[in-house]
Design a protein around this motif. Structure first.
Motif, short mmCIF file in Angstrom:
data_model
loop_
_atom_site.label_atom_id
_atom_site.label_comp_id
_atom_site.label_asym_id
_atom_site.label_seq_id
_atom_site.Cartn_x
_atom_site.Cartn_y
_atom_site.Cartn_z
N ASP A 78 -0.52 9.15 -1.97
CA ASP A 78 -0.02 10.51 -2.18
C ASP A 78 -1.13 11.49 -1.88
OD1 ASP A 78 2.74 10.16 -3.62
OD2 ASP A 78 1.39 8.73 -4.56
N GLN A 112 -2.81 7.92 9.04
CA GLN A 112 -2.00 7.19 8.06
C GLN A 112 -1.76 5.74 8.51
OE1 GLN A 112 0.99 9.45 6.10
NE2 GLN A 112 2.20 7.69 5.50
N ASP A 119 -4.71 3.94 7.37
CA ASP A 119 -4.62 3.64 5.92
C ASP A 119 -3.87 2.33 5.68
OD1 ASP A 119 -5.62 6.23 5.65
OD2 ASP A 119 -3.66 7.10 5.17
N TYR A 175 -2.39 13.31 11.90
CA TYR A 175 -2.43 12.56 10.65
C TYR A 175 -1.55 11.30 10.65
CZ TYR A 175 1.75 13.91 7.90
OH TYR A 175 3.02 14.04 7.42
N VAL A 230 5.30 -1.12 2.37
CA VAL A 230 4.91 0.25 2.07
C VAL A 230 6.07 0.97 1.38
CG1 VAL A 230 3.92 2.38 3.02
CG2 VAL A 230 3.46 0.21 4.15
N VAL A 267 7.91 3.87 0.14
CA VAL A 267 7.83 5.32 0.38
C VAL A 267 9.20 5.97 0.27
CG1 VAL A 267 5.80 5.39 1.87
CG2 VAL A 267 8.02 4.81 2.84
N GLN A 326 -6.18 13.25 4.06
CA GLN A 326 -4.93 13.74 4.65
C GLN A 326 -4.57 15.11 4.07
OE1 GLN A 326 -0.41 12.43 4.39
NE2 GLN A 326 -1.56 10.97 5.61
N MET A 334 -3.40 4.71 -2.90
CA MET A 334 -4.42 5.57 -2.33
C MET A 334 -4.19 7.05 -2.61
SD MET A 334 -5.42 5.92 1.65
CE MET A 334 -4.03 6.98 1.96
N LEU A 391 0.84 -1.21 0.00
CA LEU A 391 0.00 0.00 0.00
C LEU A 391 0.87 1.25 0.00
CD1 LEU A 391 -3.25 0.95 1.52
CD2 LEU A 391 -1.32 2.34 2.27
N THR A 392 0.48 2.22 -0.83
CA THR A 392 1.12 3.54 -0.75
C THR A 392 0.08 4.59 -1.08
OG1 THR A 392 1.80 3.30 -3.03
CG2 THR A 392 3.52 3.11 -1.34
N1 TRP Z 1 1.91 11.00 3.86
C1 TRP Z 1 2.08 10.56 2.52
C2 TRP Z 1 2.73 11.70 1.73
O1 TRP Z 1 2.63 12.83 2.15
C3 TRP Z 1 0.80 10.14 1.84
C4 TRP Z 1 0.14 8.97 2.49
C5 TRP Z 1 -1.08 8.95 3.11
C6 TRP Z 1 0.65 7.63 2.55
N2 TRP Z 1 -1.36 7.70 3.56
C7 TRP Z 1 -0.34 6.86 3.23
C8 TRP Z 1 1.82 7.00 2.11
C9 TRP Z 1 -0.15 5.53 3.50
C10 TRP Z 1 2.00 5.66 2.39
C11 TRP Z 1 1.02 4.92 3.07
O2 TRP Z 1 3.28 11.46 0.70
#
Ligand code: TRP
Length: 362
Positions: free
Chosen positions: A9, A137, A140, A133, A149, A151, A47, A42, A6-7
């Motif tokens: 933006d 997250q 999520d 947040y 994940v 990232v 967020q 996602m 899962l990821t």
């Molecule tokens: N915080 C991440 C960003 O700013 C976006 C994000 C929201 C995210 N939920 C997530 C990334 C869950 C990985 C998994 O880019």
């Protein structure tokens, strides 16, 4: 097999090369390698609203932009579920219960949030939703039982927060949630791609981004005006590689095939860097090479985007179907969570029996 990826933006603007190098590229590679059970991508609109409460229109406009960027980079809706965060109500409920497992001081220590508070000049007027947040997250990630994940480096504190919540939840209520792991880019230069001006990060407000959807001319203009080594004035001057954005980008993107195609006098980055440091290699030549490299990456992305742009309703349909599918999965986890917490009263026959007994002898 056995992997759930899962990821996400925030949809506050179109995605740029920093997103691509930091996470998007890896996501598509993982997707195409095929050794996973499910992959979720996602669009984190809820967020994004935590620091854009007054500007929901920005978020609303950028959902389709981000989705187009995903699709054009090769996120394939046949293989991955692309969905919108706000359309999955179970995520809010999970967050609400996780909030009891995290202290205020723990949130205050989160380096990413700390940094973002400074960047946004929030100081004493931090919105509660923004402050929390990392908890949302964590919802999520855990709602999908994601263990992988992918990232950028800046998200590591978020994954750590999620891991802590999972450990705490499982310890208090019994084994229910899965601890996620961050997967960073394999290439060091991709960890955090600097802006074209040499500033630490690509950021829309600084105007130092190369967007995935920029025209070829715009990309070229941005590369040609990139920050290099300010002391490298004449071609014959010895140049510095460190902090030189053109080299950072080449480190992130140029591979052997690019050298063969566009820079055959050098075999690899080491040779190129050695010549630059010795003196005698001009910035223009480097920038022209970087332009070729970046254009060769962005051109197929641009073409694919054009195709999807011609059928916007189909893009929304992908998001709608993805959101329905994601919601079903998250709802199932929520039921497991409530069951573990024993707040699923109407399914709890034991509870009713206990209460009957309690009042029988009265
Ligand atoms: N915080 C991440 C960003 O700013 C976006 C994000 C929201 C995210 N939920 C997530 C990334 C869950 C990985 C998994 O880019």
């Amino acid at each position: 097999m056995g992997n759930i990826i899962l990821t996400g933006d925030r949809p506050t603007g179109r995605l740029h090369l920093g997103h691509y190098a930091g996470a998007l590229k890896r996501r598509v590679e993982l997707q195409n390698a095929g050794n996973y059970d499910a992959m979720y991508v996602m669009i984190a609109d809820a967020q994004a609203l935590t620091d854009n409460a007054e500007n929901p229109e920005k978020v609303r406009q950028n959902i389709v932009e981000v989705c187009l960027d995903y699709l054009s980079c090769g996120v394939d809706p046949e293989k991955s579920t692309i969905f919108i965060q706000s359309q999955v109500p179970a995520l809010c409920e999970l967050s609400f219960y996780y909030m009891n497992l995290v202290t205020v001081s723990r949130l205050q220590r989160n380096p990413t949030v700390k940094n973002e508070i400074i960047m946004r000049n929030f100081e004493t007027s931090i919105p509660v939703g923004f402050f929390t947040y990392p908890i949302s997250q964590s919802a999520d990630i855990t709602a999908f039982k994601a263990n992988v994940v992918p990232v950028g480096e800046d998200q590591l504190p978020m994954i750590e927060q999620a891991r802590e919540i999972v450990r705490k939840f499982n310890a208090v209520y019994g084994e229910t949630l899965v601890e996620p792991e961050a997967v960073l880019p394999t290439n060091k230069a991709s960890f955090r791609l600097p802006g074209t001006d040499g500033k630490a990060k690509m950021s829309k407000s600084l105007g130092n981004c190369i967007y995935l959807s920029d025209s070829a001319d715009d990309v070229k203009a941005k590369i040609m005006s990139m920050y290099t080594d300010p002391d490298h004035i004449k071609v014959t001057d010895p140049g510095k590689v460190e902090g030189n954005v053109v080299f950072t980008y080449l480190d992130a993107f140029a591979d052997e095939s690019h050298f063969k195609a566009f820079m055959p006098d050098y075999a690899n980055m080491d040779e190129l860097k050695a010549h630059y440091m010795r003196g005698g290699l001009g910035d223009m030549k480097l920038k022209r090479f970087l332009n070729e490299v970046v254009q060769s990456i962005l051109e197929p992305i641009r073409l694919k985007r054009k195709e999807y742009e011609r059928d916007i309703p189909a893009v929304y349909e992908i998001l709608r179907e993805g959101s329905i599918a994601a919601s079903e999965v998250a709802e199932k986890t929520l039921q497991e969570v409530k069951n573990a917490m024993r707040i699923d009263y109407f399914k709890d026959e034991q509870l009713i029996k206990e209460q009957i007994k309690k009042y029988e002898n009265k």
